[in-house]
Write a protein that holds these residues in place. Structure first.
Motif, mmCIF file in Angstrom:
data_model
loop_
_atom_site.group_PDB
_atom_site.id
_atom_site.type_symbol
_atom_site.label_atom_id
_atom_site.label_comp_id
_atom_site.label_asym_id
_atom_site.label_seq_id
_atom_site.Cartn_x
_atom_site.Cartn_y
_atom_site.Cartn_z
ATOM 1 N N LEU A 99 19.030 37.186 65.491
ATOM 2 C CA LEU A 99 18.544 38.563 65.580
ATOM 3 C C LEU A 99 19.468 39.533 64.856
ATOM 4 C CD1 LEU A 99 17.469 38.541 69.337
ATOM 5 C CD2 LEU A 99 15.941 38.509 67.351
ATOM 6 N N LEU A 102 18.047 41.092 61.594
ATOM 7 C CA LEU A 102 16.765 41.809 61.568
ATOM 8 C C LEU A 102 16.781 43.078 60.712
ATOM 9 C CD1 LEU A 102 15.123 41.634 65.105
ATOM 10 C CD2 LEU A 102 14.215 40.801 62.935
ATOM 11 N N ILE A 117 9.015 37.590 65.034
ATOM 12 C CA ILE A 117 10.131 36.982 65.744
ATOM 13 C C ILE A 117 9.557 35.955 66.719
ATOM 14 C CG2 ILE A 117 12.070 37.376 67.318
ATOM 15 C CD1 ILE A 117 12.007 40.331 66.306
ATOM 16 N N THR A 119 10.569 33.713 69.766
ATOM 17 C CA THR A 119 11.636 33.670 70.756
ATOM 18 C C THR A 119 11.282 32.724 71.895
ATOM 19 O OG1 THR A 119 12.883 35.022 72.355
ATOM 20 C CG2 THR A 119 10.642 35.710 71.865
ATOM 21 N N CYS A 125 12.989 39.486 75.358
ATOM 22 C CA CYS A 125 13.470 39.829 74.011
ATOM 23 C C CYS A 125 13.221 41.319 73.800
ATOM 24 C CB CYS A 125 12.749 38.987 72.964
ATOM 25 S SG CYS A 125 13.488 39.091 71.319
ATOM 26 N N LEU A 141 8.044 45.021 63.705
ATOM 27 C CA LEU A 141 8.445 43.770 64.331
ATOM 28 C C LEU A 141 7.392 43.317 65.333
ATOM 29 C CD1 LEU A 141 12.208 44.564 65.080
ATOM 30 C CD2 LEU A 141 11.274 43.314 63.122
ATOM 31 N N ILE A 143 6.538 40.192 68.121
ATOM 32 C CA ILE A 143 7.289 39.190 68.871
ATOM 33 C C ILE A 143 6.340 38.224 69.554
ATOM 34 C CG2 ILE A 143 8.993 38.817 70.697
ATOM 35 C CD1 ILE A 143 9.957 41.680 70.216
ATOM 36 N N LEU A 190 11.344 35.138 61.732
ATOM 37 C CA LEU A 190 12.699 34.921 62.232
ATOM 38 C C LEU A 190 12.618 34.097 63.511
ATOM 39 C CD1 LEU A 190 15.754 35.716 61.908
ATOM 40 C CD2 LEU A 190 15.292 37.476 63.607
ATOM 41 N N GLU A 192 14.326 33.058 66.721
ATOM 42 C CA GLU A 192 15.445 33.455 67.589
ATOM 43 C C GLU A 192 16.040 32.273 68.327
ATOM 44 O OE1 GLU A 192 16.998 33.610 71.446
ATOM 45 O OE2 GLU A 192 14.826 33.396 71.222
#
Length: 231
Positions: A99, A102, A117, A119, A125, A141, A143, A190, A192
């Motif tokens: 993270l 980011l 993201i 996770t 998160c 972003l 998630i 990404l 995590e």
């Protein structure tokens, strides 16, 4: 050559060998890795952010430096909550979570495009972990969590049973698929969770998107350090 030090989770009396691609597997990097268990740091209470773990993180980081670590990372992205405290306690670079990248990743991609993201637990998160204060940037972003999957169920146990890489891959691909269906303008991903580098190649193959994980950040950090020791 100096070592990368890893703050490790509690895994119980007989932890499984690190899977291929793991931050702890000696074949993952071309530099040595050492680890120290953070006392009391089970995945469950690291994910929900137990404040009492901070002193144990600092103690483990200092032990790693004493053993020759020239940079420090961690085996759970949620250790990011203790990034500032650990950085202040040692004189080596500290990068406890993917993270960390980011803000740079948002600048790398086109304005308005979204970054996904993935996770271990999206409910925890939160903004404290993301480090993105600008509201317009935060809106870029998206998630997705692995809640309800095999890895999530296993990691909440003490000690956690081993999760097969095939199960992690299935959970991760399902999460990424849901995110991309909801947000077609995702242009980068990404990861995590530190269990996910093992499946990152398959995510890249299926999505054809840039995919970042903790091992990428560790390589970058170690590449910045002189071979003869600490910065």
């Amino acid at each position: 050559q100096g070592s990368l030090g890893i703050l490790n989770l509690e895994r119980g009396p007989a932890p499984a060998a690190p899977r291929l691609g793991s931050i702890l597997n000696p074949t993952t990097f071309d530099f040595p890795v050492i680890s120290e268990t953070v006392a009391g740091a089970w995945a469950e209470n690291v994910i929900r952010g137990e404040p009492a773990l901070e002193s144990a993180c600092i103690a483990a980081a200092r032990r790693l430096v004493q053993r020759g670590a020239v940079a420090i990372s961690s085996n759970c992205g949620f250790f990011m909550r203790h990034q500032a405290a650990v950085s202040a306690s040692v004189r080596v670079p500290v990068v406890l979570s993917s993270l960390f990248v980011l803000p740079a990743l948002l600048r790398q991609v086109a304005p308005g495009a979204k970054v996904a993201i993935v996770t271990a637990d999206s409910k925890h998160c939160d903004e404290e972990l993301l480090g993105v204060s600008d509201r317009a940037e935060r809106a870029r972003l998206v998630i997705g969590g692995l809640e309800g999957g095999k890895l999530w169920h296993n990691e909440l146990q003490r000690p956690p049973p081993y999760t097969e890489t095939a199960d992690i891959q299935a959970d991760t691909i399902a999460c990424v698929t849901r995110l991309r269906q909801a947000y077609p303008d995702i242009v980068a991903i990404l990861l995590e969770c530190t269990a996910l580098p093992a499946v990152a190649p398959e995510v890249r193959r299926l999505t054809k998107l840039p995919v970042y994980d903790i091992t990428d950040l560790c390589r970058l950090t170690m590449a910045s350090i002189a071979q003869d020791g600490v910065l």
